[in-house]
Design a protein around this motif. Structure first.
Motif, PDB file in Angstrom:
ATOM      1  N   SER A 721     -14.298 -21.342 -35.797  1.00 16.52           N
ATOM      2  CA  SER A 721     -13.390 -21.590 -34.678  1.00 16.52           C
ATOM      3  C   SER A 721     -12.982 -23.063 -34.628  1.00 16.52           C
ATOM      4  CB  SER A 721     -14.055 -21.187 -33.362  1.00 16.52           C
ATOM      5  OG  SER A 721     -14.313 -19.809 -33.320  1.00 16.52           O
ATOM      6  N   VAL A 722     -13.913 -23.955 -34.934  1.00 16.82           N
ATOM      7  CA  VAL A 722     -13.570 -25.374 -34.984  1.00 16.82           C
ATOM      8  C   VAL A 722     -12.530 -25.602 -36.079  1.00 16.82           C
ATOM      9  CG1 VAL A 722     -14.440 -27.705 -35.416  1.00 16.82           C
ATOM     10  CG2 VAL A 722     -15.824 -26.087 -34.112  1.00 16.82           C
ATOM     11  N   TYR A 723     -12.724 -24.953 -37.232  1.00 16.88           N
ATOM     12  CA  TYR A 723     -11.765 -25.100 -38.341  1.00 16.88           C
ATOM     13  C   TYR A 723     -10.368 -24.681 -37.906  1.00 16.88           C
ATOM     14  CZ  TYR A 723      -9.559 -24.541 -42.885  1.00 16.88           C
ATOM     15  OH  TYR A 723      -8.689 -24.630 -43.948  1.00 16.88           O
ATOM     16  N   THR A 724     -10.298 -23.532 -37.235  1.00 17.51           N
ATOM     17  CA  THR A 724      -8.996 -23.054 -36.761  1.00 17.51           C
ATOM     18  C   THR A 724      -8.390 -24.024 -35.755  1.00 17.51           C
ATOM     19  OG1 THR A 724      -9.693 -20.756 -37.065  1.00 17.51           O
ATOM     20  CG2 THR A 724      -7.807 -21.145 -35.604  1.00 17.51           C
ATOM     21  N   ASN A 725      -9.212 -24.492 -34.847  1.00 19.21           N
ATOM     22  CA  ASN A 725      -8.738 -25.423 -33.820  1.00 19.21           C
ATOM     23  C   ASN A 725      -8.174 -26.693 -34.449  1.00 19.21           C
ATOM     24  OD1 ASN A 725      -9.714 -27.957 -31.982  1.00 19.21           O
ATOM     25  ND2 ASN A 725      -8.987 -26.282 -30.689  1.00 19.21           N
ATOM     26  N   ARG A 726      -8.841 -27.217 -35.457  1.00 20.75           N
ATOM     27  CA  ARG A 726      -8.409 -28.475 -36.060  1.00 20.75           C
ATOM     28  C   ARG A 726      -7.207 -28.298 -36.972  1.00 20.75           C
ATOM     29  NH1 ARG A 726     -14.342 -31.362 -37.329  1.00 20.75           N
ATOM     30  NH2 ARG A 726     -14.817 -31.809 -35.131  1.00 20.75           N
ATOM     31  N   ASP A 731      -2.505 -32.888 -33.624  1.00 19.11           N
ATOM     32  CA  ASP A 731      -3.113 -34.188 -33.906  1.00 19.11           C
ATOM     33  C   ASP A 731      -3.473 -34.247 -35.395  1.00 19.11           C
ATOM     34  OD1 ASP A 731      -4.690 -36.433 -34.155  1.00 19.11           O
ATOM     35  OD2 ASP A 731      -5.804 -36.101 -32.298  1.00 19.11           O
ATOM     36  N   LYS A 732      -2.746 -35.084 -36.132  1.00 16.96           N
ATOM     37  CA  LYS A 732      -2.960 -35.150 -37.578  1.00 16.96           C
ATOM     38  C   LYS A 732      -4.360 -35.632 -37.937  1.00 16.96           C
ATOM     39  CE  LYS A 732       1.920 -35.763 -38.740  1.00 16.96           C
ATOM     40  NZ  LYS A 732       2.943 -36.627 -39.401  1.00 16.96           N
ATOM     41  N   SER A 733      -4.925 -36.479 -37.088  1.00 17.61           N
ATOM     42  CA  SER A 733      -6.283 -36.947 -37.372  1.00 17.61           C
ATOM     43  C   SER A 733      -7.286 -35.801 -37.304  1.00 17.61           C
ATOM     44  CB  SER A 733      -6.668 -38.064 -36.410  1.00 17.61           C
ATOM     45  OG  SER A 733      -6.728 -37.577 -35.076  1.00 17.61           O
ATOM     46  N   LEU A 734      -7.047 -34.851 -36.392  1.00 12.57           N
ATOM     47  CA  LEU A 734      -7.918 -33.681 -36.324  1.00 12.57           C
ATOM     48  C   LEU A 734      -7.706 -32.757 -37.515  1.00 12.57           C
ATOM     49  CD1 LEU A 734      -8.047 -32.576 -32.550  1.00 12.57           C
ATOM     50  CD2 LEU A 734      -9.856 -33.586 -33.924  1.00 12.57           C
ATOM     51  N   ASN A 735      -6.463 -32.664 -37.991  1.00 14.78           N
ATOM     52  CA  ASN A 735      -6.201 -31.851 -39.183  1.00 14.78           C
ATOM     53  C   ASN A 735      -7.088 -32.301 -40.343  1.00 14.78           C
ATOM     54  OD1 ASN A 735      -2.622 -31.847 -38.487  1.00 14.78           O
ATOM     55  ND2 ASN A 735      -4.234 -30.549 -37.672  1.00 14.78           N
ATOM     56  N   LYS A 736      -7.215 -33.624 -40.485  1.00 16.79           N
ATOM     57  CA  LYS A 736      -8.007 -34.167 -41.592  1.00 16.79           C
ATOM     58  C   LYS A 736      -9.485 -33.855 -41.443  1.00 16.79           C
ATOM     59  CE  LYS A 736      -4.756 -38.001 -42.310  1.00 16.79           C
ATOM     60  NZ  LYS A 736      -4.577 -39.475 -42.262  1.00 16.79           N
ATOM     61  N   LEU A 737      -9.926 -33.622 -40.201  1.00 11.75           N
ATOM     62  CA  LEU A 737     -11.349 -33.359 -39.961  1.00 11.75           C
ATOM     63  C   LEU A 737     -11.738 -31.908 -40.213  1.00 11.75           C
ATOM     64  CD1 LEU A 737     -11.947 -35.383 -36.655  1.00 11.75           C
ATOM     65  CD2 LEU A 737     -12.779 -35.952 -38.945  1.00 11.75           C
ATOM     66  N   ALA A 738     -10.760 -31.078 -40.536  1.00 10.60           N
ATOM     67  CA  ALA A 738     -11.060 -29.652 -40.719  1.00 10.60           C
ATOM     68  C   ALA A 738     -12.055 -29.429 -41.856  1.00 10.60           C
ATOM     69  CB  ALA A 738      -9.766 -28.877 -40.981  1.00 10.60           C
ATOM     70  N   ILE A 739     -12.099 -30.352 -42.811  1.00 14.15           N
ATOM     71  CA  ILE A 739     -13.003 -30.170 -43.954  1.00 14.15           C
ATOM     72  C   ILE A 739     -14.477 -30.293 -43.545  1.00 14.15           C
ATOM     73  CG2 ILE A 739     -11.299 -30.926 -45.653  1.00 14.15           C
ATOM     74  CD1 ILE A 739     -12.730 -33.640 -45.674  1.00 14.15           C
ATOM     75  N   ARG A 745     -16.249 -35.244 -34.482  1.00 10.87           N
ATOM     76  CA  ARG A 745     -15.460 -36.249 -35.185  1.00 10.87           C
ATOM     77  C   ARG A 745     -16.295 -37.508 -35.406  1.00 10.87           C
ATOM     78  NH1 ARG A 745     -10.784 -39.599 -32.250  1.00 10.87           N
ATOM     79  NH2 ARG A 745     -12.686 -40.649 -31.513  1.00 10.87           N
ATOM     80  N   ASP A 746     -17.012 -37.944 -34.342  1.00  9.00           N
ATOM     81  CA  ASP A 746     -17.849 -39.143 -34.427  1.00  9.00           C
ATOM     82  C   ASP A 746     -19.302 -38.731 -34.598  1.00  9.00           C
ATOM     83  OD1 ASP A 746     -15.530 -40.680 -33.906  1.00  9.00           O
ATOM     84  OD2 ASP A 746     -15.822 -40.435 -31.752  1.00  9.00           O
ATOM     85  N   ARG A 747     -20.069 -39.595 -35.281  1.00  7.57           N
ATOM     86  CA  ARG A 747     -21.453 -39.231 -35.619  1.00  7.57           C
ATOM     87  C   ARG A 747     -22.434 -40.348 -35.271  1.00  7.57           C
ATOM     88  NH1 ARG A 747     -23.526 -34.616 -37.036  1.00  7.57           N
ATOM     89  NH2 ARG A 747     -24.616 -35.436 -38.869  1.00  7.57           N
TER      90      ARG A 747
END
Length: 925
Positions: A721-726, A731-739, A745-747
């Motif tokens: 679901s997170v993958y689909t959401n991103r 938000d292009k920055s979220l697109n990049k986080l799909a991997i 996003r932050d750790r």
């Protein structure tokens, strides 16, 4: 409930047959006590009374109903009762249904009256409903009573005449109410002769069925708009000519009157029966204003603006100077005459005048000074030289503008009666002057110079109808060469998020192209900028009540450089205080007062409230935009700390669509079937979690644990679901986080512990919430974190010094503190700390944590409620403040103004002499 509703409830109570058993509960109900509260008192569960027939509500009132003739003795018994003291009662009250006696225990104020007159004293008991007692209401409740009765009449008339509630006729309805108010006042003060002529004529000539009431009133209105010599020719009946010619535009134009039902006619009689000669125009106008506003009628009484608060503006603006000149003149006839001539040319201009409170109070205060001048010169019978037309205003809505003019007319008459006598006042009152001096329009769009010109004459238009003026209305023609102008008022505050599109456009007309990010300014900023521009062409001094947010945070560098660029400086100011109203349990808005001038006095006064509620005055050479006695400078965000502090990071932004977030039940379900997944679940903290003690968790999955996580179908579903959401986000920055959809996003995470600070917290608290969390805790972007920082950093954040710094430089979100690491923590000036200082501060932080733990499971919200904060916790904070403040100046600070003054002084030195300090602590991974 509000004050108007409470007065009405008390009036209804005394009109009912006296019920000795029920009186205490009915009285408490009139002051907004809930039925559940009263039920517990009736059962005796919360009734702490030890007096026969008594009802004692803790922290409120001790009431006793007694035998006939024993009221005084019973009141003494209540006063002497040990329970009255131990239950911290604020009031005692005794009655036998014939008389009533009561006392406010703190002040010793006592009332003794007939039971039927209890409503006249309702203002004394307003604290029972959570309303601060107001001197003007306690001394003169007629304003509240009149507002309530007028409101009932107004609502009933709209019910009977629905077309009058429509926009096309709403002005007519409001104008009708203004005429009624004038008639009620005039017939009780001798302006109409015989006394009661208007109400008596309506009662005599209108039918009991009320079918012709509107026709009778309309005929009377026509008579008051017709010169006496012309009344016969105008075809007016003899019974209508009992009323004089009024003129002044008040009764000109349409004389249409809404139709009256029998109930409305009854309400009219009740309103007319009030003692209108006691009306106080200082406050009456703002309450009447609410009667005619659909959005505000449900909050009658909330528009009350107290005289003491208004004088916080007017006194330092110009009244204090006039009084000092009066003192200096003594009995010197020439100096007194010069002062009187000076006052005759003073103009007071309120470009957000509402119903005229500021103008009326300024007028009455000046008349009092003039009367003293005349007394000393032996000229008490002189007609005033202070014209009403020197009290100018702008108001957006037509009805408040009409009420402002009417309030000034009433104030003038009352002053004439007080200082010259009834006979002289009556001889010069009618007919009213047709000149117009209140403009109905948008103050942020109008040219203030044309409305209140600096010298010479204003633009002259025809002003035949004083109370039906259009937007482009006339300004009177008058000569005022050499006079002073004082601009004042209480403009609308709306923050950037509350502004309507048309209000945004108002600000755009003023700020667009002049200030970046102007859209974040409060609406009141427009008045300051207009006043500064106005002051470039005049010698005017301006002072407004304002949200304190325009002197805090990022609004400071947006607004104040523009104001200062016009040559203005801050001439005086009053730091934050509550501008409360008459709504039950309403804390009021937090405001400041700022006065600006191009020619301020060498020494400026900065007023502030001390801890005991008294006003402290600091005399300074300069006051900056943060309302601190210091040089002008703007605090801007820093990427590194100014002092040797540890790095504060923004919390972890999830960017997960809440799919990695778990509530307690969801966590329990996962661990019930898969205990081996416990290492993938961590507690998560944002502002709400650690302030309110809420339990929330998140999936914290390292890359090497991904296979383990996906072995559970529920966790695998969440990751998907997170993958689909991103991938579907804009938000292009979220697109990049799909991997890496298994992770926030932050750790950022701690090794030993984290010190957490919420991004937003309530302004009611005396300290900023800060907490220590274990290494396993995850911080969200609703909080800031210092990872593995020494505990003495927490002592700094928990201090009063840090709170006042954050309140000043970070600003607020609505009324809550808005924390910023770059603007608040990184700029926080701290003297160089020795190792002993750090050890002592660490001990203070530990003591605060231990005091909290002693009250487990109380939450931060519970512990830091200012009215319920445990004494040991408050003592721990006090010791922390004692230690830290001694590090700064060797003693405790006197108040927050002194704290800010020192912080700004230190900030100036540190930014001037030190390069940016390198970050302390580690970069979290």
């Amino acid at each position: 409930m509000n004050a108007v509703e409470i007065e009405d409830a008390v009036s209804n109570l005394v009109q009912q047959p006296f019920d000795a058993a029920e009186f205490p509960y009915l009285f408490l109900a009139a002051f907004d006590n809930k039925e559940t509260t009263l039920k517990r008192l009736r059962k005796g569960e919360t009734n702490a009374s030890d007096v026969p027939g008594g009802v004692l509500q803790r922290s409120n009132i001790h009431i006793a109903v007694c035998a006939p003739g024993s009221v005084t003795a019973t009141l003494k018994a209540l006063r002497d009762s040990p329970k009255t003291a131990s239950a911290k009662a604020k009031f005692i009250l005794a009655t036998d249904g014939v008389t009533v006696e009561a006392e406010e225990l703190a002040s010793g104020e006592v009332i003794a009256a007939d039971y039927a007159d209890l409503p006249l004293h309702f203002g004394l008991f307003l604290p029972l409903a959570g309303i601060s007692a107001v001197k003007e209401i306690k001394n003169n409740p007629i304003d509240v009573k009149a507002t309530g009765r007028l409101n009932k009449l107004y609502v009933e008339l709209l019910k009977d005449n629905p077309d009058w509630s429509q926009p096309a006729r709403r002005h007519d309805m409001n104008h009708f109410m203004a005429r009624l108010i004038f008639c009620f006042f005039a017939e009780k003060t001798g302006i109409f002769y015989p006394e009661g002529g208007f109400s008596a004529t309506v009662a005599r000539m209108s039918e009991a069925s009320s079918a012709n009431t509107h026709e009778v009133i309309s005929t009377l209105f026509r008579a008051m708009n017709t010169k006496t010599a012309d009344q016969a020719q105008a075809g007016l009946p003899g019974w209508a000519t009992v009323l004089p010619y009024v003129n002044g535009g008040l009764f000109s134009g349409s004389t249409d009157v809404p139709r009256f039902s029998k109930l409305a006619r009854s309400y009219l009689a009740h309103v007319g029966g009030l003692d209108w000669k006691a009306i106080n125009p200082d406050i009456f106008g703002s309450m009447i204003q609410a009667v005619a506003d659909d959005d505000e009628r449900g909050a009658l009484g909330m528009h009350y603006t107290s005289v003491p608060n208004i004088l916080k503006v007017l006194n330092p603006l110009f009244l204090d100077d006039l009084r000092s000149q009066l003192d200096a003149a003594g009995d010197n006839a020439r100096m007194l005459l010069n002062l009187r001539k000076r006052m005759a040319k003073i103009r007071v201009f309120d470009p957000a005048c509402g119903s005229g409170n500021f103008l009326v109070i300024a007028y009455k205060q000046m008349r009092a000074i003039e009367a003293e001048i005349n007394r000393r010169r032996g000229e008490s019978s002189l007609r005033t030289e202070i014209p009403l037309t020197n009290f100018r205003g702008i108001e957006l809505r037509d009805f408040p503008a009409e009420i402002a003019r009417l309030a000034l007319i009433i104030a003038e008459f009352q002053c004439d009666v007080l200082y010259r006598g009834q006979k002289e006042a009556l001889s010069e009152f009618l007919p009213l002057d047709a000149m117009n001096w209140i403009t109905c329009g948008n103050a942020l769009r109008l040219d203030w110079l044309s409305i209140c010109p600096p010298t010479g004459t204003g633009v002259k238009f025809a002003a035949e109808d004083l109370f039906h003026t259009p937007l482009s209305q006339a300004q009177i023609d008058f000569e005022n060469e050499g006079g002073e102008t004082y601009v004042c008022g209480n403009p609308p505050y709306q923050g950037s998020r509350e502004q309507l599109p048309e209000q945004k456009e108002d600000l755009a007309q003023i700020f667009e192209g002049r200030a970046p990010s102007w859209k974040t300014l409060d609406y009141v900023a427009g008045w300051f900028m207009k006043a500064a521009e106005y002051g470039r062409h005049t010698d005017a001094v301006a002072a407004f009540v304002t949200t304190n947010s325009i002197c805090q945070g990022q609004q400071v560098p947006l607004l104040w450089p523009l104001v200062f660029k016009t040559g203005h400086q801050i001439a005086f100011a009053h730091t934050s205080f509550k501008w409360s109203n008459l709504a039950s349990h309403n804390a009021g808005v937090t405001v400041a007062i700022v006065g600006i001038s191009r020619t301020p006095k060498p020494l400026r006064k900065l007023y502030s409230l001390s801890a005991d509620g008294s006003v402290a005055i600091k005399v300074a050479n300069h006051i900056n935009a943060y309302l601190v006695p210091a040089d002008d400078f703007m605090i801007t965000p820093r990427t590194e700390t100014l002092a040797e502090l540890f790095e504060m990071n923004y919390g972890n932004y999830p960017g997960d669509g809440n799919h990695l977030t778990l509530y307690s039940k969801e966590r329990a379900e996962i661990l019930l079937r898969r205990p081996d997944l416990s290492k993938l679940i961590r507690p998560v903290y944002g502002a709400q979690e650690f302030i309110k003690g809420l339990s929330r968790y998140c999936l914290w999955i390292d890359d090497h644990d991904l296979s383990l996580a996906e072995s559970d179908p529920e966790i695998a579903r969440r990751i998907a679901s997170v993958y689909t959401n991103r991938t579907t986000s804009r938000d292009k920055s979220l697109n990049k986080l799909a991997i890496r959809s298994h992770q926030y996003r932050d750790r950022n995470i701690a090794i030993r512990h984290s010190i957490l600070v919420p991004t937003v917290s309530s302004e009611r608290r005396d300290f900023i919430p800060v907490d220590l969390k274990p290494a396993s805790a995850v911080t969200t972007n609703q909080a800031f974190a210092l990872y593995d920082a020494p505990l003495w950093n927490m002592a700094l954040i928990a201090s009063r010094l840090h709170l006042v710094w954050i309140a000043s430089v970070c600003g607020k979100l609505k009324t809550d503190f808005r924390y910023s690491n770059t603007l608040g923590w990184n700029t926080f000036p701290v003297p160089k700390l020795t190792e002993q200082h750090k050890a002592d501060l660490t001990r203070c932080a530990e003591n605060i944590l231990l005091a909290r733990e002693a009250h487990f499971p109380a939450t931060i919200a519970d512990l830091y409620d200012p009215e319920a904060m445990p004494e040991d916790l408050r003592r721990a904070h006090d010791e922390n403040d004692e230690l830290l403040e001694r590090i700064y100046i060797g003693r405790r600070f006197k108040n927050d103004t002194e704290r800010l003054e020192k912080l700004f002084e230190l900030y100036t030195k540190m930014t001037a002499t030190q390069p940016p300090i390198k970050k302390k602590g580690r970069k979290a991974v």
